[in-house]
Design a protein around this motif. Structure first.
Motif, short mmCIF file in Angstrom:
data_model
loop_
_atom_site.label_atom_id
_atom_site.label_comp_id
_atom_site.label_asym_id
_atom_site.label_seq_id
_atom_site.Cartn_x
_atom_site.Cartn_y
_atom_site.Cartn_z
N MET A 176 -10.41 24.85 33.67
CA MET A 176 -9.34 24.30 32.83
C MET A 176 -8.87 22.94 33.34
SD MET A 176 -7.12 27.82 32.44
CE MET A 176 -5.69 26.95 31.79
N GLY A 177 -9.39 22.55 34.51
CA GLY A 177 -8.99 21.27 35.08
C GLY A 177 -7.93 21.38 36.15
N ILE A 178 -7.70 22.59 36.65
CA ILE A 178 -6.69 22.81 37.69
C ILE A 178 -7.35 22.74 39.05
CG2 ILE A 178 -5.04 24.47 38.64
CD1 ILE A 178 -4.61 25.44 35.75
N ASN A 179 -6.77 21.98 39.95
CA ASN A 179 -7.29 21.81 41.30
C ASN A 179 -6.76 22.91 42.21
OD1 ASN A 179 -8.51 18.96 40.93
ND2 ASN A 179 -6.39 18.69 40.26
N ILE A 180 -7.64 23.77 42.72
CA ILE A 180 -7.24 24.86 43.61
C ILE A 180 -7.25 24.34 45.04
CG2 ILE A 180 -7.67 27.23 44.33
CD1 ILE A 180 -6.98 26.89 41.35
N VAL A 181 -6.12 24.48 45.72
CA VAL A 181 -5.98 23.94 47.07
C VAL A 181 -5.31 24.97 47.98
CG1 VAL A 181 -5.81 21.55 46.28
CG2 VAL A 181 -3.73 22.91 46.55
#
Length: 354
Positions: A99-104
């Protein structure tokens, strides 16, 4: 003994402080915006101000907050999230990434200008501050209801959630099957586990919002069993046949898919024992499971609760099925419909008043 009961819905969080030394009607009450609505407003504010956001915290209810996250991305802004927070959006982290979410990681170096938003279903500090402003302290015991679909990255969460309900009904369907101690949450209930982590060492009971409202509506003195109890929530509508305080049949649908005529027809078929799983599932709902069927004549009362009860209340008189409406009551346990879920959480303590 004092118990804090919190029913976390899609639109509101309903909060009751019950004191066993006072009449139930004199319990302290708050009906406030739900956590997901509060988070959604924070995200919308960040979108309006042109800020990228960082979601941290834990799994919580979605709905309005997830819709706001998607809108934020569509506007061209970035979203960073820890893995636990990201599970609020989808059970599958790879789908969240897509979805375009950056997992950090929480400890990773991320841009310093991000708007940090902490996800959680229960804000104990806010509740404690509200109570303290009126000279009331927090109790040591807490009961919380949240809707938990269960962690189901590989199959429809509609099916997965309903299979859990079927298991509880097969095991007896009483209150104890639907309620968990804070240290005994099954692994698949990620949202309930998140609540348990928030409440920490407090003596905690956690259950799903739907059954909580069902058990609460039974505390209305007009609820004569066998009864059909329908909780028409902002997001979901859950209906159950209850006998001797045991849920013996259940169906769940999305409230947005229902109007009065359609819900009335489902209730009629449910009472007759002819409503099937596919009837609800193929209509976009979760399903139906009837372990025991009594027939419509044996149903003594039809109890309606929930914030969207107006779906039935506003039906034209000529459209009302007399066989149902002669037994139908809009439940208001202890005089307050909005607290059906809270009262349901406290059912073992409150049965003494019946």
């Amino acid at each position: 003994m004092k118990i804090l009961a919190i029913d976390v819905g899609t639109g509101t969080q309903d909060i009751l402080l019950y004191d066993t030394e006072r009449e139930v009607e004199n319990s302290l009450v708050m009906v406030m915006p739900s956590p997901t609505v509060i988070i959604a407003e924070m995200i919308k504010k960040a979108t309006k101000e042109g800020l990228n956001i960082f979601l941290k915290g834990d799994v919580m209810g979605g709905g309005p907050s997830v819709k706001a996250i998607k809108a934020h991305i569509e506007k061209g802004y970035k979203v960073y999230a820890t893995e636990n927070a990201a599970l609020t959006i989808k059970d599958d982290i790879e789908r969240v990434r897509s979805m375009g979410i950056n997992i950090v990681d929480d400890a990773e170096n991320i841009p310093s200008d991000l708007e940090k938003i902490i996800l959680k279903d229960i804000d104990l500090d806010a509740i404690e501050n509200a109570l303290l402003s009126f000279g009331v302290g927090m109790p040591d015991k807490i009961a919380v209801a949240v809707q938990d679909h269960g962690n189901s990255p590989d199959i429809s969460n509609r099916i997965y959630r309903f299979r859990i309900f079927e298991k509880f009904i097969d095991e007896g369907g009483d209150f104890s099957k639907f309620a968990y101690g804070g240290n005994a949450i099954p692994e698949e209930f990620t949202r309930m586990a998140s609540v348990s982590r928030t409440t920490g060492k407090m003596d905690t009971i956690i259950m799903d919002t739907g059954p909580a409202a069902i058990f609460g509506a039974l505390l209305d003195p007009r609820a004569i069993q066998p009864a059909i109890v329908v909780n028409i929530g902002n997001g979901h509508t859950l209906a159950a046949i209850v006998d001797n305080d045991r849920i013996v049949a259940l169906f769940e649908h999305h409230t947005s898919a229902l109007d009065g005529l359609k819900l009335q027809e489902y209730i009629k078929e449910f009472a007759c024992g002819t409503l099937g799983f596919d009837d609800i599932f193929n209509d976009g709902g979760h399903g139906c499971y009837i372990r025991e069927s009594y027939g419509p004549d044996a149903i003594m009362s039809v109890m309606i609760t929930g914030p969207r009860r107006n779906i039935l209340q506003t039906m034209k008189t000529e459209d009302r099925d007399i066989a149902i409406w002669n037994k139908l009551h809009f439940a208001a346990p202890f005089g307050n419909m909005m607290l059906s879920g809270c009262y349901g959480l406290l059912m073992p303590q409150l049965r003494q008043y019946m």
